[in-house]
Write a protein that holds these residues in place. Structure first.
Motif, short mmCIF file in Angstrom:
data_model
loop_
_atom_site.label_atom_id
_atom_site.label_comp_id
_atom_site.label_asym_id
_atom_site.label_seq_id
_atom_site.Cartn_x
_atom_site.Cartn_y
_atom_site.Cartn_z
N PHE A 69 0.85 -1.19 0.00
CA PHE A 69 0.00 0.00 0.00
C PHE A 69 0.88 1.24 0.00
CE2 PHE A 69 -2.60 -3.34 1.63
CZ PHE A 69 -3.91 -3.03 1.35
N GLY A 70 0.59 2.20 -0.89
CA GLY A 70 1.37 3.42 -0.93
C GLY A 70 0.73 4.47 -1.82
N PHE A 71 1.52 5.39 -2.36
CA PHE A 71 1.00 6.42 -3.28
C PHE A 71 2.12 6.88 -4.20
CE2 PHE A 71 2.74 8.56 0.31
CZ PHE A 71 3.07 9.86 -0.04
N THR A 72 1.75 7.30 -5.39
CA THR A 72 2.74 7.58 -6.43
C THR A 72 3.59 8.82 -6.16
OG1 THR A 72 1.19 8.89 -7.76
CG2 THR A 72 1.25 6.52 -8.16
N HIS A 73 3.12 9.73 -5.29
CA HIS A 73 3.88 10.93 -4.99
C HIS A 73 4.81 10.73 -3.79
CE1 HIS A 73 0.67 12.52 -7.52
NE2 HIS A 73 1.41 13.61 -7.71
N CYS A 74 4.95 9.51 -3.34
CA CYS A 74 5.81 9.20 -2.21
C CYS A 74 7.27 9.41 -2.62
CB CYS A 74 5.59 7.76 -1.75
SG CYS A 74 6.57 7.28 -0.32
N PRO A 75 8.01 10.27 -1.93
CA PRO A 75 9.36 10.62 -2.38
C PRO A 75 10.44 9.58 -2.09
CG PRO A 75 8.83 11.81 -0.39
CD PRO A 75 7.58 11.06 -0.77
N ILE A 119 1.26 11.66 2.23
CA ILE A 119 0.36 10.76 2.97
C ILE A 119 1.19 9.88 3.89
CG2 ILE A 119 -1.18 8.78 2.77
CD1 ILE A 119 -2.36 10.00 0.32
N ASP A 120 0.86 9.91 5.14
CA ASP A 120 1.51 9.04 6.11
C ASP A 120 0.76 7.71 6.11
OD1 ASP A 120 3.05 8.05 8.14
OD2 ASP A 120 1.91 9.04 9.73
N HIS A 121 1.46 6.61 5.93
CA HIS A 121 0.77 5.32 5.84
C HIS A 121 1.63 4.20 6.40
CE1 HIS A 121 3.24 3.86 2.43
NE2 HIS A 121 3.26 5.13 2.06
N SER A 122 1.00 3.08 6.69
CA SER A 122 1.72 1.90 7.19
C SER A 122 2.65 1.37 6.11
CB SER A 122 0.73 0.80 7.59
OG SER A 122 -0.21 1.27 8.54
N ILE A 123 3.82 0.91 6.53
CA ILE A 123 4.79 0.35 5.59
C ILE A 123 4.81 -1.15 5.78
CG2 ILE A 123 7.19 0.39 4.86
CD1 ILE A 123 7.40 3.14 6.26
N ALA A 124 4.26 -1.88 4.82
CA ALA A 124 4.16 -3.33 4.98
C ALA A 124 3.99 -4.02 3.64
CB ALA A 124 2.99 -3.67 5.89
N ILE A 125 4.69 -5.14 3.48
CA ILE A 125 4.53 -6.00 2.30
C ILE A 125 3.74 -7.23 2.74
CG2 ILE A 125 5.72 -7.43 0.61
CD1 ILE A 125 8.06 -5.47 0.73
#
Length: 245
Positions: free
Chosen positions: A109-115, A205-211
């Protein structure tokens, strides 16, 4: 001597009456003494055995509670992650979990503008996918990307973004409510932009980091946070594939 009714009592009757009253008084005092003695005995016993009895009762309660906790832990099993959801894939096709039955999805889960963070995780996920495919050529490992930014991430932008990591990546996004349901089902936290940020289009966007790793019925197997490196993820997934759990 006269009674209230006016009848005369002789001395013998008076003596009998006095003796009866004396016996009643003595019996009453004896009963009170007996009750007092019993009360002190009870208090004494409580003083001697009270702490031990209290400790025994506490131990019994703790055993029952511990047994309940152990039983509860044994019956719960794996975390309740997943469920039914509907999103739209970057191929323009509406997607549900049923579309991936028979394959082993690996999802992020993420977003395309994540640097920074998303590129690192997606690159790690791409390498993991290739290594698993090499080790298990008969299994279809599908890398999935779910956008947490439905306001900015169009299907076109997601497709372009994912092309930099792996050619087989399938991106998914949906309406804000669909994204919320998808993230909630998989215990993913993500922040939402303020109305002003949404208008300006410049926000993070702050989000959980998980695969996430799922089996052939899209049931949750395991999740790997950012502290796991590529080797550890491959090793963990390989173990699940070989042991079946």
């Amino acid at each position: 001597l006269r009674w209230k009714g006016g009848t005369s009592w002789d001395k013998e009757e008076m003596a009998k009456y006095e003796e009866k009253k004396k016996d009643e008084k003595e019996k009453k005092e004896e009963a009170e003494d007996r009750e007092t003695v019993l009360r002190w005995i009870q208090l004494g016993l409580m003083g001697i055995f009270g702490p031990a009895a209290g400790y025994y009762f506490y131990q019994q309660v703790q055993k029952e509670r511990s047994g309940y906790r152990v039983s509860e832990m044994r019956t719960v099993g794996k975390a309740a992650v997943g469920g039914n959801w509907t999103m739209v894939g970057t191929d323009g096709i509406p997607r549900t979990r049923a579309d991936f039955y028979g394959s082993f999805p690996i999802m992020y889960f993420g977003f395309t503008h994540c640097p920074e963070i998303c590129p690192v995780e997606l690159n790690r996920m791409s390498k993991v996918t290739d290594r698993l495919r090499a080790a298990f050529p008969s299994i279809n490992f599908v890398p999935l990307f779910v956008s947490c930014d439905p306001g900015r991430d169009s299907l076109k932008e997601i497709t372009s973004y994912l092309s930099e990591f792996h050619p087989d990546f399938l991106g998914m996004v949906g309406t804000p409510s669909q994204v919320e349901q998808m993230c909630k089902a998989h215990r993913i936290y993500y922040s939402s932009p303020s109305p002003l940020e949404e208008v300006e289009g410049d926000y993070l966007i702050d989000h959980s980091i998980a695969i996430y790793f799922f089996n052939h019925e899209f049931d949750f197997i395991e999740v790997y946070g950012s502290r796991f490196n590529e080797d550890e993820i491959v090793e963990g997934m390989t173990k699940h594939l070989l042991t079946g759990h």
